[in-house]
Design a protein around this motif. Sequence first.
Motif, PDB file in Angstrom:
ATOM      1  N   ASN A  50     -92.348 -81.575  37.492  1.00  0.00           N
ATOM      2  CA  ASN A  50     -91.959 -82.080  36.174  1.00  0.00           C
ATOM      3  C   ASN A  50     -90.902 -83.182  36.221  1.00  0.00           C
ATOM      4  O   ASN A  50     -90.535 -83.716  35.189  1.00  0.00           O
ATOM      5  CB  ASN A  50     -91.410 -80.932  35.318  1.00  0.00           C
ATOM      6  CG  ASN A  50     -92.514 -80.052  34.789  1.00  0.00           C
ATOM      7  OD1 ASN A  50     -93.691 -80.403  34.887  1.00  0.00           O
ATOM      8  ND2 ASN A  50     -92.154 -78.911  34.237  1.00  0.00           N
TER       9      ASN A  50
ATOM     10  N   LEU B 181     -99.353 -76.086  36.673  1.00  0.00           N
ATOM     11  CA  LEU B 181     -98.260 -75.180  36.350  1.00  0.00           C
ATOM     12  C   LEU B 181     -98.765 -73.984  35.553  1.00  0.00           C
ATOM     13  O   LEU B 181     -98.303 -72.863  35.742  1.00  0.00           O
ATOM     14  CB  LEU B 181     -97.174 -75.906  35.558  1.00  0.00           C
ATOM     15  CG  LEU B 181     -96.368 -76.915  36.356  1.00  0.00           C
ATOM     16  CD1 LEU B 181     -95.314 -77.549  35.477  1.00  0.00           C
ATOM     17  CD2 LEU B 181     -95.709 -76.252  37.547  1.00  0.00           C
TER      18      LEU B 181
ATOM     19  N   LEU C  35     -88.829 -86.444  36.171  1.00  0.00           N
ATOM     20  CA  LEU C  35     -89.099 -87.804  35.707  1.00  0.00           C
ATOM     21  C   LEU C  35     -87.977 -88.753  36.109  1.00  0.00           C
ATOM     22  O   LEU C  35     -88.231 -89.804  36.712  1.00  0.00           O
ATOM     23  CB  LEU C  35     -89.267 -87.820  34.184  1.00  0.00           C
ATOM     24  CG  LEU C  35     -89.500 -89.208  33.579  1.00  0.00           C
ATOM     25  CD1 LEU C  35     -90.855 -89.758  34.004  1.00  0.00           C
ATOM     26  CD2 LEU C  35     -89.413 -89.178  32.064  1.00  0.00           C
ATOM     27  N   LEU C  36     -86.727 -88.371  35.835  1.00  0.00           N
ATOM     28  CA  LEU C  36     -85.603 -89.294  36.025  1.00  0.00           C
ATOM     29  C   LEU C  36     -85.520 -89.814  37.469  1.00  0.00           C
ATOM     30  O   LEU C  36     -85.411 -91.013  37.696  1.00  0.00           O
ATOM     31  CB  LEU C  36     -84.299 -88.602  35.627  1.00  0.00           C
ATOM     32  CG  LEU C  36     -83.021 -89.447  35.738  1.00  0.00           C
ATOM     33  CD1 LEU C  36     -83.129 -90.706  34.913  1.00  0.00           C
ATOM     34  CD2 LEU C  36     -81.802 -88.658  35.314  1.00  0.00           C
TER      35      LEU C  36
ATOM     36  N   LEU D 109    -101.923 -82.817  34.009  1.00  0.00           N
ATOM     37  CA  LEU D 109    -100.505 -82.687  34.346  1.00  0.00           C
ATOM     38  C   LEU D 109     -99.996 -81.267  34.069  1.00  0.00           C
ATOM     39  O   LEU D 109     -99.127 -80.756  34.757  1.00  0.00           O
ATOM     40  CB  LEU D 109     -99.697 -83.709  33.528  1.00  0.00           C
ATOM     41  CG  LEU D 109     -98.175 -83.687  33.661  1.00  0.00           C
ATOM     42  CD1 LEU D 109     -97.761 -84.074  35.070  1.00  0.00           C
ATOM     43  CD2 LEU D 109     -97.529 -84.636  32.665  1.00  0.00           C
ATOM     44  N   THR D 110    -100.549 -80.636  33.029  1.00  0.00           N
ATOM     45  CA  THR D 110    -100.083 -79.308  32.612  1.00  0.00           C
ATOM     46  C   THR D 110    -100.763 -78.191  33.387  1.00  0.00           C
ATOM     47  O   THR D 110    -100.187 -77.132  33.609  1.00  0.00           O
ATOM     48  CB  THR D 110    -100.351 -79.121  31.100  1.00  0.00           C
ATOM     49  OG1 THR D 110     -99.988 -80.328  30.440  1.00  0.00           O
ATOM     50  CG2 THR D 110     -99.541 -77.999  30.524  1.00  0.00           C
TER      51      THR D 110
ATOM     52  N   PHE E   4     -90.402 -71.923  41.034  1.00  0.00           N
ATOM     53  CA  PHE E   4     -89.391 -72.724  40.333  1.00  0.00           C
ATOM     54  C   PHE E   4     -89.180 -74.083  41.003  1.00  0.00           C
ATOM     55  O   PHE E   4     -89.016 -75.090  40.327  1.00  0.00           O
ATOM     56  CB  PHE E   4     -88.074 -71.961  40.202  1.00  0.00           C
ATOM     57  CG  PHE E   4     -88.050 -71.080  38.999  1.00  0.00           C
ATOM     58  CD1 PHE E   4     -87.738 -71.586  37.752  1.00  0.00           C
ATOM     59  CD2 PHE E   4     -88.404 -69.745  39.091  1.00  0.00           C
ATOM     60  CE1 PHE E   4     -87.745 -70.784  36.627  1.00  0.00           C
ATOM     61  CE2 PHE E   4     -88.425 -68.930  37.974  1.00  0.00           C
ATOM     62  CZ  PHE E   4     -88.101 -69.450  36.745  1.00  0.00           C
TER      63      PHE E   4
ATOM     64  N   ASN F 203     -96.798 -87.444  36.636  1.00  0.00           N
ATOM     65  CA  ASN F 203     -95.851 -87.514  35.526  1.00  0.00           C
ATOM     66  C   ASN F 203     -95.451 -88.968  35.241  1.00  0.00           C
ATOM     67  O   ASN F 203     -95.463 -89.434  34.110  1.00  0.00           O
ATOM     68  CB  ASN F 203     -94.611 -86.715  35.960  1.00  0.00           C
ATOM     69  CG  ASN F 203     -93.872 -86.129  34.789  1.00  0.00           C
ATOM     70  OD1 ASN F 203     -94.321 -86.224  33.662  1.00  0.00           O
ATOM     71  ND2 ASN F 203     -92.737 -85.526  35.052  1.00  0.00           N
TER      72      ASN F 203
ATOM     73  N   MET G 115     -92.183 -76.226  40.128  1.00  0.00           N
ATOM     74  CA  MET G 115     -92.116 -76.670  38.738  1.00  0.00           C
ATOM     75  C   MET G 115     -91.107 -77.804  38.565  1.00  0.00           C
ATOM     76  O   MET G 115     -91.390 -78.795  37.894  1.00  0.00           O
ATOM     77  CB  MET G 115     -91.743 -75.490  37.848  1.00  0.00           C
ATOM     78  CG  MET G 115     -91.621 -75.839  36.383  1.00  0.00           C
ATOM     79  SD  MET G 115     -91.485 -74.395  35.333  1.00  0.00           S
ATOM     80  CE  MET G 115     -89.751 -74.093  35.376  1.00  0.00           C
TER      81      MET G 115
ATOM     82  N   ALA H 212     -96.279 -91.575  32.068  1.00  0.00           N
ATOM     83  CA  ALA H 212     -95.160 -92.169  31.333  1.00  0.00           C
ATOM     84  C   ALA H 212     -95.269 -93.692  31.353  1.00  0.00           C
ATOM     85  O   ALA H 212     -95.131 -94.357  30.324  1.00  0.00           O
ATOM     86  CB  ALA H 212     -93.836 -91.719  31.933  1.00  0.00           C
TER      87      ALA H 212
ATOM     88  N   GLY I 165     -84.475 -72.055  37.066  1.00  0.00           N
ATOM     89  CA  GLY I 165     -84.621 -73.056  36.026  1.00  0.00           C
ATOM     90  C   GLY I 165     -83.284 -73.545  35.515  1.00  0.00           C
ATOM     91  O   GLY I 165     -83.214 -74.461  34.714  1.00  0.00           O
TER      92      GLY I 165
ATOM     93  N   THR J 282    -102.796 -85.675  30.494  1.00  0.00           N
ATOM     94  CA  THR J 282    -101.726 -84.694  30.262  1.00  0.00           C
ATOM     95  C   THR J 282    -102.225 -83.267  30.496  1.00  0.00           C
ATOM     96  O   THR J 282    -101.471 -82.411  30.949  1.00  0.00           O
ATOM     97  CB  THR J 282    -101.171 -84.859  28.839  1.00  0.00           C
ATOM     98  OG1 THR J 282    -100.805 -86.225  28.657  1.00  0.00           O
ATOM     99  CG2 THR J 282     -99.936 -84.008  28.625  1.00  0.00           C
TER     100      THR J 282
END
Lengths: 319, 282
Positions: free
Chosen positions: B211, B259, B213-214, B255-256, B204, B229, B207, B233, B279, B252
């Motif tokens: 993942n 995981l 981004l912010l 990127l995937t 977790f 990521n 992940m 973007a 999560g 992508t």
Amino acid sequence: MVLENTINGLKEKYGKYLKNVAVTGGGKGKGVKKITLIAWGIILPYILWNIVFWIYPNVVSIPIAFFETSLISAKAVFVGLDNFLDFFKREEFRMIMYNMFRFGIIYIPLSLIISMVLALMLNSVKNVALKSFLVISYFLPNLTAGVAYSVIFQKLFSPHSFITKTISSITGTDIGWFTDANIVLIPMAIMIVWKSSGYYALLLLANISSIPDSYHEAAVIDGAGPFTRFWKITLPMINPTFVIVVIFAVTTFFAIFAEPLMLTGGGGPMLASYTFRMETFHQIYDRMAIGYGAAVSLVAGVMSYALVLLIKKIVGKEV
Amino acid sequence: MKSKSIQVNLIGKIVIFLLLLWSFINIYPYLYLMTGSLKQDRDFYTSIFNFKVLTFDSYEKMFALEELHFIRALFNSLFVAGAVTLATLFFSAITGYAISKLDFKGKSFIANFIIFQWIFTGTGVGFIVVFKLMVSLDMLNSYFALIVPFLMSAWGVFLFSQYFKTIPMALIESARIEGCSEFGIIFRIMIPMSKSVAAILGVFTFMQRWNDLLWSILVIRKPHMMTLNLTIANFVLGGGGGDKPGLIFAATVILTLPLLILFIIYRKQFITGISIGGGIKL
């Protein structure tokens, strides 16, 4: 007295072995002090890190919303409620509230119904291999980064895609999912339903499968149909999980960021997909207005907290 | 009687059909992603079953494109998510051990604080203050900014401490008599016995960082420091996606993939993890 003598005698005899035990023992003396020292040594990194990265930020973040302060200067001017009042007056705020409403109308019922139906159906599957395949596939979307699935859905809903072409030929108009302000929230909501419904279903399933079969069997004997059993047995029994799922669904909007950033150039067209996170990001990143950004975030935080309390009151009471 | 069992059978089949349909809806975008990444840009919008046009062109272009800094971005992502995961596991395990197995003054205060922290995620505004802190420390565009603010997890401490409580004290006592140090006990006895908890927390944490981004978009501005990521973007937002859909899809896929691999190995831990708070808050 005899006992004490015996113990002292033993202590003399086996003193060097007992030393080790004393360190670990629960009694008073040198051992406990040493353990306390070791224990604090072990948790010290956790405490120090938390002071800097959790306690300090969370304590400072509330007063900072009442200051006008920039990212790059240490200067802060107290402005009272100005940050909040200005935010409430702007078109952005109005659109965020409107979007939250429109998004919620599509997203909340759709994700709750789909996940509940999936969970109930999954619970009835007896085949172990099939069930584990289904569970794994339902978890898949939850694994993917916002950037990744935005990239995929951008193409799935692009003007050249199969989905768009089919719907266009039915309605007889050209559809621009991400350029038409009236419909832009539909693909967004579908995307997030796709991402979260399986996850909600798995949460519900964990609880549904823990309801003893005898409850349902007794109800069947009493002549209760499947719907009565759902309302009278399943729903009340899974209420705590159901409340959590409703809370997740209702507060989803507050966390939306990657999707509008990637798909609609940061919340367009005409702010029709603008969100709280987008506005916070705009304030602290583009305008470097830390105080203003904190105010926006705080408004979102208070609102989501109020919604959570409301849900707990409405849904949580039905048991 | 017979007609009723046929009816039940039919309902059962419809249920399985609907369940499989949702499975397909869940898997379809991944198929679309895989096949899209294997197509030339001009064939991009053809059917996903059009196998004749498949090629690895997009992957070659992806490695070659300087703008994307692909290898560097992949390394950054792996390094950041890996480092945070290892650190979180380490600190959660030792802190969890201290609050579950050691008797010391102030223990109940610390234990209660960690539970409070786990339940109360924070004001939600805290990251803005940490962001400002990073700027004033001049730590933008550094691994420090990507890693250090995520080193600890109250959820992780809680998980480990709950699990450690089930391990008998006698085991620890005897290890101490044998002369084993506290760290020895943690790493030779406690962690090997709680691999399942470590796996849940590990996947977790990985992940979440992978993942993110912010946060990375806030603290990383220089291309060579971007995570995978973020660089994707950035490339899409810069308008690069329009005429190179295959290339974006290829990136992508990468990127995937990590995981997906983690998930295939640790699927049980993922599924267990979501029912015990994973999560949600980390």
